[in-house]
Write a protein that holds these residues in place. Structure first.
Motif, PDB file in Angstrom:
ATOM      1  N   ASP A 167       0.820  -1.223   0.000  1.00  0.00           N
ATOM      2  CA  ASP A 167       0.000   0.000   0.000  1.00  0.00           C
ATOM      3  C   ASP A 167       0.848   1.266   0.000  1.00  0.00           C
ATOM      4  OD1 ASP A 167      -2.209  -1.683   0.097  1.00  0.00           O
ATOM      5  OD2 ASP A 167      -2.293  -1.645   2.290  1.00  0.00           O
ATOM      6  N   GLY A 168       1.921   1.260  -0.783  1.00  0.00           N
ATOM      7  CA  GLY A 168       2.728   2.464  -0.946  1.00  0.00           C
ATOM      8  C   GLY A 168       3.634   2.802   0.215  1.00  0.00           C
ATOM      9  N   GLY A 169       3.929   1.834   1.078  1.00  0.00           N
ATOM     10  CA  GLY A 169       4.791   2.126   2.223  1.00  0.00           C
ATOM     11  C   GLY A 169       5.701   0.976   2.590  1.00  0.00           C
ATOM     12  N   ALA A 220      13.467   6.822   4.186  1.00  0.00           N
ATOM     13  CA  ALA A 220      12.851   7.748   3.226  1.00  0.00           C
ATOM     14  C   ALA A 220      13.881   8.720   2.661  1.00  0.00           C
ATOM     15  CB  ALA A 220      11.718   8.511   3.902  1.00  0.00           C
ATOM     16  N   GLY A 225      10.881   5.332  -0.269  1.00  0.00           N
ATOM     17  CA  GLY A 225       9.613   5.930   0.099  1.00  0.00           C
ATOM     18  C   GLY A 225       8.474   5.416  -0.752  1.00  0.00           C
ATOM     19  N   GLU A 226       7.461   6.251  -0.912  1.00  0.00           N
ATOM     20  CA  GLU A 226       6.231   5.833  -1.582  1.00  0.00           C
ATOM     21  C   GLU A 226       6.468   5.431  -3.041  1.00  0.00           C
ATOM     22  OE1 GLU A 226       1.732   7.574  -2.517  1.00  0.00           O
ATOM     23  OE2 GLU A 226       3.121   8.704  -1.244  1.00  0.00           O
ATOM     24  N   GLU A 227       7.305   6.195  -3.755  1.00  0.00           N
ATOM     25  CA  GLU A 227       7.515   5.886  -5.173  1.00  0.00           C
ATOM     26  C   GLU A 227       8.137   4.504  -5.361  1.00  0.00           C
ATOM     27  OE1 GLU A 227       9.296   7.995  -9.216  1.00  0.00           O
ATOM     28  OE2 GLU A 227       9.798   8.808  -7.238  1.00  0.00           O
ATOM     29  N   ALA A 229       8.017   2.085  -3.177  1.00  0.00           N
ATOM     30  CA  ALA A 229       7.058   1.113  -2.665  1.00  0.00           C
ATOM     31  C   ALA A 229       5.964   0.815  -3.686  1.00  0.00           C
ATOM     32  CB  ALA A 229       6.439   1.615  -1.364  1.00  0.00           C
ATOM     33  N   ASP A 230       5.635   1.765  -4.540  1.00  0.00           N
ATOM     34  CA  ASP A 230       4.668   1.518  -5.614  1.00  0.00           C
ATOM     35  C   ASP A 230       5.299   0.728  -6.761  1.00  0.00           C
ATOM     36  OD1 ASP A 230       2.588   2.838  -4.331  1.00  0.00           O
ATOM     37  OD2 ASP A 230       3.034   4.776  -5.262  1.00  0.00           O
TER      38      ASP A 230
END
Length: 257
Positions: A167-169, A220, A225-227, A229-230
């Motif tokens: 979930d992006g994390g 991070a 980070g989110e990018e 993780a996606d």
């Protein structure tokens, strides 16, 4: 992550008996034997070989129609364009993938593999129907191993962080220090046993919340980070698809030969 049927030839002793046969008949027989040998299909003696080979070819054709061979998927092209600091190490027939980058005097390696898909399938089968509906929108969970080392100072050791991407994390599970960067990268059974036999730190969830937050901020700042993780779950599916198609082609070639 696979015999030519024996031909029955006339015994040599019998050739002397039929030597007086008509030359034309003998020539026709020789021609027929040569024709049969040159046109025999290269398949094993199993009765289902041809059917298996045909089924494999149909599956290969289907996969190629669904995925343009050699084309770089959009998500991968976008990631490479926006994140040139990361290099992707992906060897054919290996299920593990490594993302590598430098950060100051550090070398950061993120390891993950296609087992995440099998583990996700098993988890989904174990869930009850109501829970499946509740988790339907959740992304693929991918276990990752993050190794941070300082190549210019090998005696500094290495930090190995185990986490799950979803979930992006990044959800950290443990943070382990090892005095040997070589041991941190050792993928052999001996290396795994050596790491398991050492104290790997406390359960991450038992740490002070402030310390947990600082660990996440530490990652991070290094681009985890989110990018990223996606990106990783998408790459796992892309990698598995590539290896599946290669597997089909290898097995089809084996059955045919």
């Amino acid at each position: 992550m696979f015999r030519l049927a024996p031909r029955i030839l006339a015994p040599v002793a019998r050739l002397a008996v039929i030597r007086a046969a008509a030359p034309a008949a003998s020539a026709r027989a020789a021609a027929m034997r040569a024709f049969s040998a040159s046109t025999a299909p290269r398949m094993s003696a199993g009765t289902g070989d041809v059917e298996l080979h045909s089924t494999l070819l149909r599956e290969i054709k289907h996969e190629k129609e669904q995925n343009v061979e050699g084309a770089t998927p959009e998500f991968l092209a976008e990631f490479k364009s926006a994140n040139k600091e990361w290099s992707i190490r992906d060897e054919p027939r290996d299920k593990e993938v490594a993302l590598v980058r430098e950060f100051g005097n550090e070398k950061i390696t993120v390891l993950f593999n296609t087992d995440a898909l099998d583990e996700a399938d098993e988890l989904e089968q174990e869930l009850e129907e109501g829970e499946e509906e509740q988790d339907a929108e959740r992304s693929l969970p991918v276990p990752v191993s993050i190794i941070i080392e300082k190549p210019s100072t090998p005696t500094a050791g290495a930090l190995e962080i185990s986490a799950t991407i979803q979930d992006g994390g990044f959800f950290i599970e443990s943070a382990d220090f090892t005095a040997s960067p070589v041991l941190a990268h050792d993928a052999t059974a001996q290396g795994d046993w050596a790491r398991r036999s050492k104290y790997s730190g406390p359960f991450f969830g038992n740490l002070d919340e402030g310390l947990q937050e600082q660990f996440h901020a530490y990652l991070a700042e290094r681009g985890l980070g989110e990018e990223l993780a996606d990106f990783v779950p998408l790459y796992v599916e892309y990698k598995e698809q590539k290896e599946y198609q290669a597997w089909l082609e290898n097995v089809a070639a084996f059955v045919k030969n």
